[in-house]
Design an enzyme around this catalytic site. Structure first.
Site, PDB file in Angstrom:
ATOM      1  N   CYS A  38      65.791  21.278  34.191  1.00  0.00           N
ATOM      2  CA  CYS A  38      67.096  20.651  34.027  1.00  0.00           C
ATOM      3  C   CYS A  38      67.149  20.068  32.625  1.00  0.00           C
ATOM      4  CB  CYS A  38      67.330  19.582  35.095  1.00  0.00           C
ATOM      5  SG  CYS A  38      65.980  18.406  35.219  1.00  0.00           S
ATOM      6  N   TYR A  55      76.099  25.791  20.316  1.00  0.00           N
ATOM      7  CA  TYR A  55      77.191  25.363  21.197  1.00  0.00           C
ATOM      8  C   TYR A  55      77.209  23.837  21.230  1.00  0.00           C
ATOM      9  CZ  TYR A  55      73.425  24.535  24.603  1.00  0.00           C
ATOM     10  OH  TYR A  55      72.284  24.083  25.222  1.00  0.00           O
ATOM     11  N   THR A  83      68.715  23.810  23.350  1.00  0.00           N
ATOM     12  CA  THR A  83      68.852  24.176  21.937  1.00  0.00           C
ATOM     13  C   THR A  83      69.931  23.367  21.212  1.00  0.00           C
ATOM     14  OG1 THR A  83      70.351  25.944  22.587  1.00  0.00           O
ATOM     15  CG2 THR A  83      68.034  26.536  22.252  1.00  0.00           C
ATOM     16  N   ARG A 130      58.891  24.615  24.260  1.00  0.00           N
ATOM     17  CA  ARG A 130      59.694  25.777  24.629  1.00  0.00           C
ATOM     18  C   ARG A 130      59.932  26.640  23.405  1.00  0.00           C
ATOM     19  NH1 ARG A 130      65.933  25.819  26.708  1.00  0.00           N
ATOM     20  NH2 ARG A 130      65.744  27.429  28.301  1.00  0.00           N
ATOM     21  N   ASP A 263      68.700  23.798  36.788  1.00  0.00           N
ATOM     22  CA  ASP A 263      69.303  24.099  35.484  1.00  0.00           C
ATOM     23  C   ASP A 263      70.539  23.243  35.205  1.00  0.00           C
ATOM     24  OD1 ASP A 263      69.303  25.301  32.963  1.00  0.00           O
ATOM     25  OD2 ASP A 263      70.769  26.799  33.579  1.00  0.00           O
ATOM     26  N   ASN A 268      76.476  26.754  29.124  1.00  0.00           N
ATOM     27  CA  ASN A 268      77.000  28.083  28.749  1.00  0.00           C
ATOM     28  C   ASN A 268      77.396  28.974  29.909  1.00  0.00           C
ATOM     29  OD1 ASN A 268      76.639  27.710  25.904  1.00  0.00           O
ATOM     30  ND2 ASN A 268      74.446  27.953  26.242  1.00  0.00           N
TER      31      ASN A 268
HETATM   32  O1  LIG Z   1      68.987  26.142  29.798  1.00  0.00           O
HETATM   33  C1  LIG Z   1      69.069  27.255  30.270  1.00  0.00           C
HETATM   34  O2  LIG Z   1      68.435  27.500  31.252  1.00  0.00           O
HETATM   35  C2  LIG Z   1      69.869  28.277  29.712  1.00  0.00           C
HETATM   36  C3  LIG Z   1      70.640  28.279  28.596  1.00  0.00           C
HETATM   37  C4  LIG Z   1      70.715  27.234  27.571  1.00  0.00           C
HETATM   38  C5  LIG Z   1      69.453  26.950  26.907  1.00  0.00           C
HETATM   39  O3  LIG Z   1      68.431  27.416  27.294  1.00  0.00           O
HETATM   40  C6  LIG Z   1      69.421  26.048  25.734  1.00  0.00           C
HETATM   41  O4  LIG Z   1      70.461  25.767  25.143  1.00  0.00           O
HETATM   42  O5  LIG Z   1      68.319  25.620  25.405  1.00  0.00           O
HETATM   43  C7  LIG Z   1      71.473  29.451  28.386  1.00  0.00           C
HETATM   44  O6  LIG Z   1      71.122  30.517  28.908  1.00  0.00           O
HETATM   45  O7  LIG Z   1      72.501  29.312  27.713  1.00  0.00           O
END
Ligand SMILES: O=C(O)/C=C(\CC(=O)C(=O)O)C(=O)O
Length: 310
Positions: A38, A55, A83, A130, A263, A268
Site C-alpha cells: 500500500c 503523475y 514513484t 524498490r 495497493d 493510476n
Molecule cells: O503502486 C502500484 O502498485 C502501481 C502503480 C504505481 C506505482 O507503482 C508507483 O507510482 O510507484 C502503477 O501501476 O501505476
C-alpha cells in the site's frame, strides 16, 4: 473518509480517488494479517510530490491508511514508496514512524544515498528498496547503479522489490537473476491475463520463481490486471475472475513465497476504483484454504518484514 484537497498540486487529469466508504469484507482476515502493498501520498502540502514524477495523485495520508487498515481488519501495513515521491522517502518514513511499529517500509534510494541515511531508514522500519521498470512511471536507471544499491542494502538484511511488465521479463532476466538478495515481484510481474495461463509468457514467470528460491511474488492488484472483470463493486463476491487462475497458481505452487496487499489508494487506475472491502473478499478465491491464507497474509509477510518476532 474525507479526502483533503491536494495543497498546491493539481491531480493528473482523469485521476480517480479511492473508493469512499468501503464495505466490511465478508472474508474474515486471519488475526495478525499484513497488507503488504500500500502507499501514502503526501499530503502534498506537507510532503511535496517529486519534480520528476509522472503523475500527481490525490493526497492519501497515513491517518487514512491506518483507518482503512482497521476497517478491513488488517493488523499491519507494508508501505511501498510510490514513484510520485521519487527518492524522497519522507512521507513513507513519517507513516512508518507514526504506526507504533505496525508498519514497515520499502524505499526508493539513489546511488548517492549515504550509509547514515540507510541506517536512519532502517531505524524507521524500512526493510527493502524498490526498483521500478515500468516505463510510464520512471526514467531509466542504469543497471550497474541498481546492482550497487542491491549489494549495499543486502548487507542490512533488506530485499529488493521489482516492478515490471510481463513482456519485459526476458530482457530483465539476467539482471533479476543476478540480484544477491531476496527479490519480491510486484503484482506477479503484471501478466496479460487475456493470454493463456499455460502460455510462454506466464510460464516464464513461473520458471523465474521455480528456479530461483529467493524470488517471492505479490499476488495483488487484480483490479489492475483484470480485462473482463467483473469489478469489485456493488457487492460483487467473485470479482476479477480472469485473474483468479493466475494468482491461485502462484499461491499453490509457492505458498511460502507469496504476499498480498490492497495497493490502496490504487494509483493510476483509469477505469474504476475497487471497493476495498470486496477486494479483501477476492483473497479466498486465490488462497482457498485456511493454511494458504495464513501463509499469504500472516506467516510470509511476518518472516520478511518482522523477522525478529518469529
Ligand atoms: O503502486 C502500484 O502498485 C502501481 C502503480 C504505481 C506505482 O507503482 C508507483 O507510482 O510507484 C502503477 O501501476 O501505476
Amino acid at each position: 473518509m474525507n479526502k483533503p484537497t491536494t495543497g498546491d498540486f493539481t491531480k493528473t487529469a482523469g485521476w480517480l480517488d479511492w473508493y469512499d466508504g468501503p464495505t466490511q469484507p465478508r472474508f474474515q482476515l486471519p488475526a495478525g494479517s499484513v497488507d503488504a502493498h500500500c502507499h501514502v501520498f503526501g499530503p502534498g502540502a506537507e510532503f511535496p510530490y517529486a519534480p520528476e514524477r509522472k503523475y500527481t495523485p490525490c493526497d492519501a495520508s497515513k491517518q487514512q491508511l491506518f483507518a482503512l487498515r482497521d476497517h478491513l481488519g488488517f493488523a499491519r501495513n507494508v508501505i511501498v514508496q510510490a514513484t510520485c515521491h521519487g527518492a524522497d522517502n519522507r512521507a513513507m518514513v513519517d507513516a512508518c514512524l507514526a504506526s507504533g511499529g505496525r508498519a514497515r517500509g520499502v524505499a526508493t534510494v539513489k546511488r548517492s544515498v549515504t550509509d547514515e541515511e540507510l541506517q536512519a531508514l532502517h531505524a524507521a522500519g524500512v526493510r527493502g528498496v524498490r526498483f521500478n521498470f515500468v516505463k510510464r512511471l520512471v526514467d531509466f536507471t542504469p543497471k550497474d547503479e541498481l546492482m550497487e544499491i542491491a549489494a549495499r542494502i543486502g548487507k542490512l538484511g533488506w530485499h529488493v522489490v521489482i516492478y515490471f511488465e510481463a513482456v519485459d521479463l526476458p530482457e530483465l532476466w539476467d539482471f533479476f537473476t543476478a540480484l544477491p538478495t531476496t527479490v519480491v515481484v510486484d503484482h506477479m510481474g503484471r501478466p496479460d491475463v487475456s493470454k493463456h495461463i499455460d502460455g510462454p509468457e506466464f510460464e516464464l514467470f513461473l520458471k523465474f520463481m521455480r528456479e530461483h528460491p529467493n524470488v517471492w511474488s505479490k499476488v495483488s492488484c487484480p483490479e489492475r490486471l483484470s480485462v473482463s472483470g467483473p469489478k469489485a463493486l456493488n457487492g460483487e463476491q467473485a470479482a476479477y475472475r480472469d485473474v483468479v487462475p493466475f494468482a491461485r497458481r502462484v499461491v499453490e505452487l509457492f505458498p511460502d513465497r507469496v504476499l498480498w496487499g490492497t495497493d490502496w489508494p490504487h494509483p493510476n487506475l483509469k477505469d474504476h476504483m475497487p471497493d476495498d472491502g470486496l477486494l479483501v473478499d477476492f483473497i479466498p478465491h486465490i488462497a482457498p484454504t485456511a493454511e494458504l491464507q495464513h501463509k499469504l497474509l500472516v506467516a510470509n509477510p511476518m518472516r520478511l518484514y518482522w523477522p525478529e518476532e518469529n
